[in-house]
Motif scaffolding. Structure first.
Motif, PDB file in Angstrom:
ATOM      1  N   GLU A  88       0.918  -1.157   0.090  1.00 15.75           N
ATOM      2  CA  GLU A  88       0.011  -0.105   0.029  1.00 15.75           C
ATOM      3  C   GLU A  88       0.802   1.171   0.068  1.00 15.75           C
ATOM      4  N   SER A  89       0.256   2.362  -0.015  1.00 16.85           N
ATOM      5  CA  SER A  89       0.959   3.886  -0.281  1.00 16.85           C
ATOM      6  C   SER A  89       1.055   4.120   1.432  1.00 16.85           C
ATOM      7  N   GLY A  90       1.892   5.179   1.532  1.00 12.12           N
ATOM      8  CA  GLY A  90       2.160   5.397   2.945  1.00 12.12           C
ATOM      9  C   GLY A  90       0.868   5.748   3.798  1.00 12.12           C
ATOM     10  N   PRO A  91      -0.094   6.493   3.195  1.00 15.33           N
ATOM     11  CA  PRO A  91      -1.337   7.016   4.016  1.00 15.33           C
ATOM     12  C   PRO A  91      -2.031   5.588   4.277  1.00 15.33           C
ATOM     13  N   ASP A  92      -2.170   4.534   3.115  1.00 10.26           N
ATOM     14  CA  ASP A  92      -2.836   3.555   3.393  1.00 10.26           C
ATOM     15  C   ASP A  92      -2.381   2.491   4.495  1.00 10.26           C
ATOM     16  N   ARG A  93      -0.953   2.586   4.596  1.00 12.17           N
ATOM     17  CA  ARG A  93      -0.262   1.978   5.412  1.00 12.17           C
ATOM     18  C   ARG A  93      -0.702   2.243   6.859  1.00 12.17           C
ATOM     19  N   VAL A  94      -0.529   3.571   7.149  1.00 13.49           N
ATOM     20  CA  VAL A  94      -0.815   4.162   8.457  1.00 13.49           C
ATOM     21  C   VAL A  94      -2.131   3.847   8.882  1.00 13.49           C
ATOM     22  N   LYS A  95      -3.277   3.751   7.812  1.00 12.96           N
ATOM     23  CA  LYS A  95      -4.662   3.757   8.223  1.00 12.96           C
ATOM     24  C   LYS A  95      -4.645   2.142   8.594  1.00 12.96           C
ATOM     25  N   ARG A  96      -3.956   1.174   7.829  1.00 11.47           N
ATOM     26  CA  ARG A  96      -4.069  -0.168   8.011  1.00 11.47           C
ATOM     27  C   ARG A  96      -3.684  -0.439   9.499  1.00 11.47           C
ATOM     28  N   PHE A  97      -2.465   0.291   9.796  1.00  6.70           N
ATOM     29  CA  PHE A  97      -1.551   0.095  11.243  1.00  6.70           C
ATOM     30  C   PHE A  97      -2.636   0.249  12.163  1.00  6.70           C
ATOM     31  N   PHE A  98      -3.276   1.532  12.242  1.00  6.23           N
ATOM     32  CA  PHE A  98      -4.332   1.766  13.078  1.00  6.23           C
ATOM     33  C   PHE A  98      -5.342   0.890  13.282  1.00  6.23           C
ATOM     34  N   ASP A  99      -5.989   0.584  12.089  1.00  3.48           N
ATOM     35  CA  ASP A  99      -7.134  -0.546  12.205  1.00  3.48           C
ATOM     36  C   ASP A  99      -6.836  -1.747  12.983  1.00  3.48           C
ATOM     37  N   HIS A 100      -5.674  -2.201  12.747  1.00  7.24           N
ATOM     38  CA  HIS A 100      -5.128  -3.517  13.187  1.00  7.24           C
ATOM     39  C   HIS A 100      -4.663  -3.211  14.840  1.00  7.24           C
ATOM     40  N   ALA A 101      -4.055  -2.190  14.993  1.00 11.34           N
ATOM     41  CA  ALA A 101      -3.685  -1.482  16.342  1.00 11.34           C
ATOM     42  C   ALA A 101      -4.836  -1.348  17.333  1.00 11.34           C
ATOM     43  N   LYS A 102      -6.138  -0.799  16.708  1.00 14.88           N
ATOM     44  CA  LYS A 102      -7.256  -0.459  17.434  1.00 14.88           C
ATOM     45  C   LYS A 102      -7.678  -2.189  18.059  1.00 14.88           C
ATOM     46  N   ASP A 103      -7.749  -3.112  17.064  1.00 12.83           N
ATOM     47  CA  ASP A 103      -8.254  -4.363  17.444  1.00 12.83           C
ATOM     48  C   ASP A 103      -7.241  -5.008  18.673  1.00 12.83           C
ATOM     49  N   LEU A 104      -5.936  -4.596  18.642  1.00 12.71           N
ATOM     50  CA  LEU A 104      -4.946  -5.449  19.420  1.00 12.71           C
ATOM     51  C   LEU A 104      -5.051  -4.504  20.918  1.00 12.71           C
ATOM     52  N   ALA A 105      -5.676  -3.348  21.029  1.00 10.09           N
ATOM     53  CA  ALA A 105      -5.593  -2.361  22.011  1.00 10.09           C
ATOM     54  C   ALA A 105      -6.495  -2.769  23.092  1.00 10.09           C
ATOM     55  N   ARG A 106      -7.719  -3.625  22.554  1.00 15.05           N
ATOM     56  CA  ARG A 106      -8.747  -3.975  23.524  1.00 15.05           C
ATOM     57  C   ARG A 106      -8.067  -4.648  24.802  1.00 15.05           C
ATOM     58  N   PRO A 107      -8.321  -4.050  26.019  1.00 14.45           N
ATOM     59  CA  PRO A 107      -7.864  -4.751  27.100  1.00 14.45           C
ATOM     60  C   PRO A 107      -8.258  -6.044  27.541  1.00 14.45           C
ATOM     61  N   ASP A 108      -7.160  -6.988  27.864  1.00 12.01           N
ATOM     62  CA  ASP A 108      -7.659  -8.244  28.228  1.00 12.01           C
ATOM     63  C   ASP A 108      -7.019  -8.869  29.348  1.00 12.01           C
ATOM     64  N   GLY A 109      -6.163  -7.729  29.959  1.00 10.62           N
ATOM     65  CA  GLY A 109      -5.564  -8.299  31.488  1.00 10.62           C
ATOM     66  C   GLY A 109      -4.466  -9.291  31.084  1.00 10.62           C
ATOM     67  N   GLY A 110      -4.101  -9.774  29.760  1.00  9.62           N
ATOM     68  CA  GLY A 110      -3.058 -10.641  29.638  1.00  9.62           C
ATOM     69  C   GLY A 110      -1.790  -9.962  29.862  1.00  9.62           C
ATOM     70  N   PRO A 111      -0.725 -10.955  29.934  1.00  5.28           N
ATOM     71  CA  PRO A 111       0.636 -10.585  29.873  1.00  5.28           C
ATOM     72  C   PRO A 111       1.176 -10.262  28.183  1.00  5.28           C
ATOM     73  N   PRO A 112       2.444 -10.044  28.189  1.00  2.00           N
ATOM     74  CA  PRO A 112       2.885  -9.910  26.813  1.00  2.00           C
ATOM     75  C   PRO A 112       3.001 -11.284  26.255  1.00  2.00           C
ATOM     76  N   ARG A 113       2.787 -11.269  24.865  1.00  2.35           N
ATOM     77  CA  ARG A 113       2.617 -12.624  24.082  1.00  2.35           C
ATOM     78  C   ARG A 113       2.808 -12.677  22.522  1.00  2.35           C
ATOM     79  N   TRP A 114       3.197 -13.442  22.073  1.00  4.24           N
ATOM     80  CA  TRP A 114       3.383 -13.454  20.589  1.00  4.24           C
ATOM     81  C   TRP A 114       1.955 -13.872  19.774  1.00  4.24           C
ATOM     82  N   PHE A 115       1.958 -13.309  18.743  1.00  3.19           N
ATOM     83  CA  PHE A 115       0.690 -13.588  17.911  1.00  3.19           C
ATOM     84  C   PHE A 115       1.314 -13.897  16.288  1.00  3.19           C
ATOM     85  N   SER A 116       0.777 -14.738  15.432  1.00  3.22           N
ATOM     86  CA  SER A 116       1.189 -14.867  13.994  1.00  3.22           C
ATOM     87  C   SER A 116       0.219 -14.639  13.088  1.00  3.22           C
ATOM     88  N   PRO A 117       0.282 -13.480  12.254  1.00  2.00           N
ATOM     89  CA  PRO A 117      -0.765 -12.950  11.559  1.00  2.00           C
ATOM     90  C   PRO A 117      -1.330 -14.001  10.594  1.00  2.00           C
TER      91      PRO A 117
END
Length: 537
Positions: free
Chosen positions: A92-121
């Motif tokens: 993607e272009s730069g602006p689209d990359r930023v948008k995709r980053f925030f869309d993904h980060a928004k889902d990951l930022a939901r509080p779950d009380g867990g410790p640091p962990r690994w995920f595989s996309p």
């Protein structure tokens, strides 16, 4: 030069299951060939022998189809043949990359009380057999979403795990280092011959260096994008007293951070001008990008609330001090990626310092990029890894099986950037047919591989530019450059006065290589380069 057949190609892409969420490993408890690869990277494959996994596309002139791929159609200016390329993955272009980053980060930022962990996309898809493990270590956002736009392309050659640090988690820097350390030890025990890549940006770069310093006996390769080892020289420190006094509802820090994630506006203006867009259209595009960025303020506030941001900035201080104190213990191969327009950290100066301090490092500089390198327009991590020969799947780099063919877009970009040289020099190529006739063009070269082209080079080896592009455009053969180590020894000694002098090694390594792979040897020579150099002076 080597033109190789299917027997020398890396294994085809094979499907592999993706993981929806992988708990931390801590929680769950040949020598190199004598011939050195040159800067010209490629692999000539005859179309008769190219495996199906690498064919099915036609050479340049493309148009995008869908969100994640390209379809290659026939072009009147190119032959209709299948090319020895791997499939393109459109970034993607730069602006689209930023948008995709925030869309993904928004889902990951939901509080779950867990410790640091690994995920595989999930979007990484299938990958090469025995692909190395790539552990992504994020910056201060901690989401693990920084490589989101690169996942699909990286996923073809790596097994990717991303570190996610929950928003409210307060794990210290040293404990994060220990967690990553337990993971790499576990994976190294499970697959001792598979290298492990640590890709760290900013804070993640400090984590990667600290882990490598503590584990010099594990086969690690580091890719560091603007590492925060220079935090003590950064203007970020000025934010600390400001943040401590600022009411959280003002959120003045977030537009400040977003301005750095958006990249350099002048770069887009320059690009728009080169594309011939009207000034009004350029202003409209820039305004649209700014409005889009402002909509991300609330997401950034969720990712880095005031207390978390203060915690992460304090962590940067200890991370920088810890990794710098152990920098001389790092034995891992390291690729340093530094930005000239990083307004958060003095990254280019720091990159030069680290390059001198590290034992096995290589540096690439990006003059028009900012701090968030992976979100920059046109930045392609896989292409960079290919160009510097930084990919291997075993203990040692195998110049044959570890070779990654270019994509059509990668070849097209190199071809276009070097077209001026062909136009200035007007190269003429001659070849010899089986009946002994000398003809203009490359009809006389073998149509089946493997083939080893052995010749001498003149002024800086400039003939490689038209040679590689000529073979590709005329015969659909992608040459891969190799050179005898003696060449590099002479270069280091600075030898001169070798115009039209034939230099041949005492040992016949090229003949031995041809016998080993059953390759034909085709000699080649060039004239006129040194003369051209004298005329141009």
């Amino acid at each position: 030069m080597a033109a190789t057949g299917a027997c020398l190609l890396p294994p085809g892409v094979s499907p592999a299951p993706r993981l929806r969420g992988r708990a931390s490993a801590a929680a769950s408890s040949d020598q190199n060939p004598r011939l050195s690869s040159s800067l010209t990277r490629g692999c000539a494959v005859s179309k008769q022998q190219a495996p199906s996994a690498l064919t099915g596309t036609t050479i340049p002139r493309t148009r995008p189809v869908g969100e994640h791929g390209r379809r290659y159609e026939k072009s009147t200016s190119y032959r209709d043949w299948s090319a020895p390329f791997v499939e393109d993955v459109e970034l993607e272009s730069g602006p689209d990359r930023v948008k995709r980053f925030f869309d993904h980060a928004k889902d990951l930022a939901r509080p779950d009380g867990g410790p640091p962990r690994w995920f595989s996309p999930l979007e990484c898809g299938s990958r090469l057999e025995k692909s190395p493990l790539l552990l992504y270590l994020p910056g201060i956002d901690g989401t693990g979403a920084g490589l989101t736009s690169h996942h699909k392309k990286l996923g073809k050659i790596f097994d990717i795990w991303c570190l996610h640090i929950p928003v409210m988690d307060r794990t210290s820097f040293r404990d994060l280092v220990k967690m990553i350390e337990r993971t790499i030890k576990s994976e190294n025990y499970r697959s001792p011959n598979r290298p492990i890549y640590l890709v760290g940006e900013s804070l993640g770069g400090c984590l990667a260096l600290a882990v490598a310093a503590r584990n010099p006996d594990i086969d690690l390769l580091l890719i560091l994008a603007n590492p925060a080892t220079s935090f003590d020289k950064s203007q970020i420190q000025a934010l600390l007293p400001l943040l401590e006094l600022m009411p959280e509802q003002l959120q003045l820090t977030y537009p400040f951070i977003l301005s750095f994630m958006a990249g350099d506006p002048s770069r887009k203006f320059k690009a728009s001008t080169e594309e011939g867009l009207a000034p009004q259209r350029t202003v409209e595009e820039l305004s649209k990008d700014l409005l889009t960025m402002s909509s991300h303020v609330s997401v950034l506030a969720d990712i880095l609330p005031k207390e978390t941001l203060l915690w992460k900035l304090q962590m940067l201080k200890s991370a920088s001090a810890y990794s710098n104190s152990r920098i001389h213990d790092v034995n891992a191969q390291t690729l340093l990626l530094t930005s000239a327009k990083d307004w958060l950290l003095p990254s280019q100066a720091e990159g030069a310092r680290l390059n001198n301090a590290l034992r096995r490092s290589h540096i690439r500089k990006f003059e028009d990029c900012g701090h968030y390198l992976f979100l920059e327009d046109d930045f392609d991590l896989v292409t960079i890894i290919k160009r510097v020969g930084f990919y291997r799947r075993g203990k040692c780099l195998d110049y044959v099986s570890d070779y990654l063919p270019p994509t059509p877009a990668e070849y097209r970009k190199v071809y276009e950037s070097n077209r001026w040289f062909n136009e200035i020099t007007g190269p003429v190529m001659l070849s010899t047919l089986e009946d002994g006739r000398i003809v203009r063009g490359l009809d006389g070269i073998p149509s089946e591989g493997p083939v080893l082209y052995v010749g001498y080079h003149m002024l800086l080896g400039l003939e490689l530019v038209p040679l590689v592009t000529g073979f590709m455009n005329e015969r659909n053969i992608l040459l891969r450059g190799i050179a005898h180590p003696m060449i590099f020894e002479n270069y280091e000694k600075g030898q001169t006065g070798e115009e039209y002098k034939l230099i041949w090694p005492e040992q016949s390594e090229f003949v031995r290589m041809a016998i080993k792979f059953g390759a034909k040897i085709v000699p080649f020579g060039t004239v006129g380069e040194d003369d051209f150099g004298e005329v141009s002076q």
